[in-house]
Design a protein around this motif. Structure first.
Motif, PDB file in Angstrom:
ATOM      1  N   ASN A  13      61.771  37.103  -0.190  1.00 14.76           N
ATOM      2  CA  ASN A  13      60.550  36.685   0.523  1.00 14.76           C
ATOM      3  C   ASN A  13      59.435  37.713   0.335  1.00 14.76           C
ATOM      4  O   ASN A  13      58.278  37.358   0.122  1.00 14.76           O
ATOM      5  N   GLU A  14      59.808  38.990   0.395  1.00  6.15           N
ATOM      6  CA  GLU A  14      58.810  40.061   0.304  1.00  6.15           C
ATOM      7  C   GLU A  14      58.146  40.075  -1.075  1.00  6.15           C
ATOM      8  O   GLU A  14      56.928  40.214  -1.195  1.00  6.15           O
ATOM      9  N   VAL A  15      58.972  39.894  -2.110  1.00  3.87           N
ATOM     10  CA  VAL A  15      58.442  39.890  -3.478  1.00  3.87           C
ATOM     11  C   VAL A  15      57.480  38.716  -3.664  1.00  3.87           C
ATOM     12  O   VAL A  15      56.364  38.871  -4.179  1.00  3.87           O
ATOM     13  N   MET A  16      57.877  37.545  -3.211  1.00  3.47           N
ATOM     14  CA  MET A  16      57.049  36.345  -3.383  1.00  3.47           C
ATOM     15  C   MET A  16      55.731  36.494  -2.630  1.00  3.47           C
ATOM     16  O   MET A  16      54.656  36.151  -3.145  1.00  3.47           O
ATOM     17  N   ASP A  17      55.816  37.023  -1.413  1.00  2.56           N
ATOM     18  CA  ASP A  17      54.619  37.196  -0.596  1.00  2.56           C
ATOM     19  C   ASP A  17      53.645  38.157  -1.277  1.00  2.56           C
ATOM     20  O   ASP A  17      52.435  37.907  -1.326  1.00  2.56           O
ATOM     21  N   LYS A  18      54.205  39.225  -1.845  1.00  3.44           N
ATOM     22  CA  LYS A  18      53.366  40.220  -2.526  1.00  3.44           C
ATOM     23  C   LYS A  18      52.713  39.601  -3.775  1.00  3.44           C
ATOM     24  O   LYS A  18      51.522  39.803  -4.028  1.00  3.44           O
TER      25      LYS A  18
END
Ligand SMILES: [Zn+2]
Length: 193
Positions: free
Chosen positions: A101-106
């Motif tokens: 989730n963090e990678v996609m959000d970034k």
């Protein structure tokens, strides 16, 4: 018109020309089962599970995850269209294992254009602006296929709108061999209660 559109429409013309008695198929799936699986282009349930038009419901999303919307479709499939057995099928080498989730959000925060994957992970090379709206979405990424199948079978089994007399089976499709490999703990978790 794009090349793809031309190809699709040409293919559809020959398909429709040989449509035959498929016009008479009833709406409810004739073989009374549903498959929830990933949208991965290498896996085609019609091919690997021997389906013809009219046989089964196939619900596909990124990862084949038991999202609220997948459960919405499954409940309709059973309640209104008579399926009696469900399969949750994830697969090897799933794209959902390549990010969090963090990678996609970034990535989305910096650019809406397509990102690229290399040995060190996902990177943006497209221009901004991006959007921070991605942080409100659970992308339902996968760390381990056996675990994700088990998790999703359990989520469906314990959903208040899913009846206990309907078995749910867990499998992983191997993109290197074309084989379906059972996840026994998932099938056990999905057994009739
Ligand atoms: Zn996948």
């Amino acid at each position: 018109m794009s090349e793809i559109r031309k190809e699709i429409l040409a293919a559809n013309q020959s398909y429709a020309a040989n449509f035959g008695d498929k016009a008479d198929l009833p709406m409810p799936p004739g073989r009374h089962f549903a498959i929830l699986t990933c949208m991965d282009a290498r896996s085609d349930p019609a091919q690997y599970a021997g389906l013809a038009e009219g046989d089964a419901h196939v619900i596909r999303n990124a990862g084949g995850r038991a999202s609220d919307d997948a459960i919405r479709s499954l409940v309709i499939s059973y309640k209104l269209l008579g399926t009696r057995e469900w399969f949750v099928i994830h697969h090897t080498d799933c794209g959902m294992e390549t990010f969090t989730n963090e990678v996609m959000d970034k990535l989305l925060s910096s650019s809406l254009k397509s990102a690229i994957l290399d040995g060190s992970g996902w990177h943006d090379n497209g221009p901004g602006p991006g959007s921070s709206e991605g942080k409100y979405i659970n992308w339902l990424t996968i760390k381990d296929q056996t675990q994700s199948v088990l998790e999703d079978v359990k989520r469906i089994r314990h959903h208040p709108l899913v009846p206990g007399d309907l078995p749910i089976y867990g499998y992983v499709y191997d993109v290197k061999t074309g084989k379906l490999i059972e996840v026994p703990e998932a099938t056990a978790a999905g057994k009739v209660v």
